[in-house]
Structures are given as C-alpha cells and as structure tokens.
Enzyme design. Structure first.
Site, PDB file in Angstrom:
ATOM      1  N   ARG A  54       0.791  -1.184   0.036  1.00  0.00           N
ATOM      2  CA  ARG A  54       0.113  -0.091   0.030  1.00  0.00           C
ATOM      3  C   ARG A  54       1.003   1.186   0.108  1.00  0.00           C
ATOM      4  O   ARG A  54       0.350   2.460  -0.388  1.00  0.00           O
ATOM      5  CB  ARG A  54      -0.870   0.047   1.384  1.00  0.00           C
ATOM      6  CG  ARG A  54      -2.176  -1.020   1.036  1.00  0.00           C
ATOM      7  CD  ARG A  54      -3.140  -0.612   2.025  1.00  0.00           C
ATOM      8  NE  ARG A  54      -2.624  -0.917   3.430  1.00  0.00           N
ATOM      9  CZ  ARG A  54      -3.615  -0.655   4.484  1.00  0.00           C
ATOM     10  NH1 ARG A  54      -4.691   0.250   4.267  1.00  0.00           N
ATOM     11  NH2 ARG A  54      -3.163  -0.811   5.664  1.00  0.00           N
ATOM     12  N   GLN A  55       2.255   1.336   0.267  1.00  0.00           N
ATOM     13  CA  GLN A  55       2.898   2.269   0.181  1.00  0.00           C
ATOM     14  C   GLN A  55       3.694   2.349  -1.030  1.00  0.00           C
ATOM     15  O   GLN A  55       5.043   2.054  -1.326  1.00  0.00           O
ATOM     16  CB  GLN A  55       3.926   2.340   1.342  1.00  0.00           C
ATOM     17  CG  GLN A  55       4.535   3.738   1.732  1.00  0.00           C
ATOM     18  CD  GLN A  55       5.149   3.818   3.338  1.00  0.00           C
ATOM     19  OE1 GLN A  55       5.255   2.995   3.771  1.00  0.00           O
ATOM     20  NE2 GLN A  55       5.249   5.136   3.467  1.00  0.00           N
ATOM     21  N   HIS A  88      -1.779  -3.794  -4.400  1.00  0.00           N
ATOM     22  CA  HIS A  88      -2.694  -2.657  -4.343  1.00  0.00           C
ATOM     23  C   HIS A  88      -2.739  -1.691  -5.535  1.00  0.00           C
ATOM     24  O   HIS A  88      -3.698  -0.980  -5.771  1.00  0.00           O
ATOM     25  CB  HIS A  88      -2.057  -1.839  -3.151  1.00  0.00           C
ATOM     26  CG  HIS A  88      -2.720  -0.488  -2.735  1.00  0.00           C
ATOM     27  ND1 HIS A  88      -4.179  -0.439  -2.403  1.00  0.00           N
ATOM     28  CD2 HIS A  88      -2.440   0.670  -2.746  1.00  0.00           C
ATOM     29  CE1 HIS A  88      -4.425   0.785  -1.967  1.00  0.00           C
ATOM     30  NE2 HIS A  88      -3.528   1.509  -2.468  1.00  0.00           N
ATOM     31  N   ASP A 127     -13.371   4.085  -3.326  1.00  0.00           N
ATOM     32  CA  ASP A 127     -12.510   5.233  -3.397  1.00  0.00           C
ATOM     33  C   ASP A 127     -12.544   5.317  -4.929  1.00  0.00           C
ATOM     34  O   ASP A 127     -12.427   4.482  -5.509  1.00  0.00           O
ATOM     35  CB  ASP A 127     -11.314   5.308  -2.430  1.00  0.00           C
ATOM     36  CG  ASP A 127     -10.385   4.039  -2.736  1.00  0.00           C
ATOM     37  OD1 ASP A 127     -10.320   3.596  -3.841  1.00  0.00           O
ATOM     38  OD2 ASP A 127      -9.835   3.690  -1.685  1.00  0.00           O
ATOM     39  N   LYS A 150     -13.762   9.387  -0.855  1.00  0.00           N
ATOM     40  CA  LYS A 150     -13.281   9.340   0.420  1.00  0.00           C
ATOM     41  C   LYS A 150     -12.127  10.315   0.669  1.00  0.00           C
ATOM     42  O   LYS A 150     -11.352  10.387  -0.072  1.00  0.00           O
ATOM     43  CB  LYS A 150     -12.456   7.733   0.419  1.00  0.00           C
ATOM     44  CG  LYS A 150     -12.311   7.468   1.884  1.00  0.00           C
ATOM     45  CD  LYS A 150     -11.522   6.012   1.936  1.00  0.00           C
ATOM     46  CE  LYS A 150     -10.410   5.825   0.950  1.00  0.00           C
ATOM     47  NZ  LYS A 150     -10.085   4.378   1.271  1.00  0.00           N
ATOM     48  N   ARG A 152      -8.940  11.021   2.867  1.00  0.00           N
ATOM     49  CA  ARG A 152      -8.188  10.165   4.073  1.00  0.00           C
ATOM     50  C   ARG A 152      -7.166  11.358   4.443  1.00  0.00           C
ATOM     51  O   ARG A 152      -6.682  12.352   3.890  1.00  0.00           O
ATOM     52  CB  ARG A 152      -7.428   9.404   3.085  1.00  0.00           C
ATOM     53  CG  ARG A 152      -6.326   8.622   4.059  1.00  0.00           C
ATOM     54  CD  ARG A 152      -5.515   7.430   3.389  1.00  0.00           C
ATOM     55  NE  ARG A 152      -6.554   6.366   2.843  1.00  0.00           N
ATOM     56  CZ  ARG A 152      -6.900   5.619   3.997  1.00  0.00           C
ATOM     57  NH1 ARG A 152      -6.627   5.293   5.277  1.00  0.00           N
ATOM     58  NH2 ARG A 152      -7.727   4.551   3.446  1.00  0.00           N
ATOM     59  N   THR A 186     -12.610   2.058   7.077  1.00  0.00           N
ATOM     60  CA  THR A 186     -12.923   2.518   5.767  1.00  0.00           C
ATOM     61  C   THR A 186     -14.489   1.622   5.449  1.00  0.00           C
ATOM     62  O   THR A 186     -15.296   2.188   4.953  1.00  0.00           O
ATOM     63  CB  THR A 186     -12.237   2.080   4.707  1.00  0.00           C
ATOM     64  OG1 THR A 186     -10.930   3.002   4.636  1.00  0.00           O
ATOM     65  CG2 THR A 186     -12.731   2.506   3.344  1.00  0.00           C
TER      66      THR A 186
END
Length: 262
Positions: A54-55, A88, A127, A150, A152, A186
């Site tokens: 995810r990063q 991701h 999202d 969304k 964040r 979420t």
C-alpha cells in the site's frame, strides 16, 4: 537450513509477507539465499500477500516508497520470478527487476457471491483508486457499479472518512470491493454512508484480510450483512466473526504454479 536436495530443481518458496511483516520478509530473503547456494535450476517466490504494497508512492515528503524497497530486496535475494495476488496497485509490478505473475482473486470472489444469489446488486468502489477493481467485479457479476469519494487524513493512521456517494443505491444490495481490509475503519464508514443513502443490504469483499488493531470490533459493529475475504493471510481464531467468510486461493496459486512446471 535447507535440508532437501534442490540441485537442478525448480524450487517454489511460499510465504505471505503479513504480520509480523519484517520477520517474514527476512525469513523469505534468507531462505532464498540458502536455496541459491545449493544450485537450484530456478527459484520462484510465491507471495499471496505482499507486505508494504500500500505504500507504493510517496504521500508526504520524508516517506519511503516501501513497495519498491521490498521488490528490490526480493531481487537481491536471487529469486528469479514472483507470483503474487492482487497488489494494491498494478504499477507495483514495474518496481521489480524480475518477472512477476500478478494474479487476481476476483473470479473466486465473484463465484462465491453468485452462490448467495444477491438481489438488485450494485458494486461499490470505496474510493476513486479502486474503480478498475470494482469495474472488473461488476463485469464478472453483470451488475452496475458506482464510486464513493473518500477523504483520507494522512496525519491520522488508518483513518478515513467517506463523504460522497456518486450514484443511487436506494433499495439495492451494495457490494463494497477493496484489495485489503486493514482496521475496518473504511468499511465501517462506507457501510454507514450506504445505509444512510438507502441501501437495503451491504456486502463487503476483499482479497487480503490484514485485520489489524480494532478490526474485529469495527467489523462486528459495522452495518454489514456479509464479509468475504480470501486466505492469502492466515486469519487466527480470535479474529474471526460470524459474518466473515473465507475463500481459499489455493486453486489460483496451484494453477499458476502448474503452468510454470510444465
């Protein structure tokens, strides 16, 4: 210590890089080095869940692009190919200097959803970044899709706020699709927004059940009728809840491996 004879053999190392993530990453890297020193014909990493995926970009100045570091780490460990499931972001494949077989669990999830015979269903992307994933699932189910916007907060760990639904969900069974369920925040916010907008039922599907922190509590209290995830990450008994259903990715991985063995 690799005690099997792997010389001139096709070797697959299977491990999810889930919590404790750093320990699993080091274990996989050291296994790769140990096997390589025994002269295998080919060494392939099978990673159902790629930690740190995810990063995949620098969200703020001073942050690492962790997904790229892991990709380079696996290459240095002398793996010649990687098989993984639902990254991701598809762009992460480009971080690797070795071939990557990127599998999708959406077919398995769609097959499980069809067993439920959901009425008046619509697929929801929580999202804008998940639109492609939602569109693919909607195609498999032959139902429409819509998107939630969304917001964040980068200064609050794993905290988000759903604030706009782009489309009509009144009286429909809303299927929220995502790649990862982390803390469940979420999902909780999205499900509440959908119910307030008139959704008759909410179903959540995702590939990876990280279920970190207060995830069990969030999922238990969320206005969700059913949650479907896969077993890319082992779900311990204390994290399981009654509305959670787990689908095996074993057939998906077995098929990918068998194509390389032939």
């Amino acid at each position: 210590w690799i005690q099997e004879d792997v010389r001139d053999k096709l070797v697959f190392v299977l491990e999810s890089l889930s919590f404790p993530m750093d320990e699993h990453i080091m274990e996989m890297a050291l296994m790769g080095d140990a096997i390589r020193r025994s002269a295998p014909k080919r060494l392939i990493a099978v990673i159902p869940y790629l930690g740190y995926a995810r990063q995949d970009k620098q969200h703020r100045v001073g942050e690492p692009v962790s997904a790229r570091v892991i990709a380079e780490f696996l290459g240095v460990s002398k793996y010649k190919e990687v098989i993984t499931v639902d990254l991701h972001n598809d762009a992460i494949v480009g971080f690797f200097q070795i071939p990557v077989t990127h599998l999708s669990a959406l077919d398995l999830i769609a097959a499980e959803l069809k067993k439920s015979e959901l009425v008046n269903a619509i697929v929801i992307s929580p999202d804008v970044g998940g639109v492609k994933r939602a569109r693919n699932l909607a195609y498999l189910l032959d139902v429409p899709m819509l998107v939630m916007e969304k917001k964040r907060y980068l200064d609050r760990h794993d905290t988000s706020e759903s604030f706009q639904i782009i489309g009509d969900v009144s009286g429909k069974t809303a299927i929220i699709v995502d790649d990862v369920i982390s803390t469940g925040g979420t999902i909780n916010n999205s499900a509440k927004s959908l119910k307030e907008a008139g959704a008759a039922a909410v179903v959540v599907v995702a590939t990876h059940g990280v279920l970190a922190g207060d995830a069990k509590e969030h999922l238990n209290t969320a206005p969700v009728d059913q949650i479907i995830i896969t077993d890319t990450i082992v779900i311990s008994a204390e994290k399981k809840i009654s509305k959670l259903q787990i689908v095996s990715v074993a057939p998906l991985l077995a098929d990918a491996i068998s194509r390389l063995v032939k």
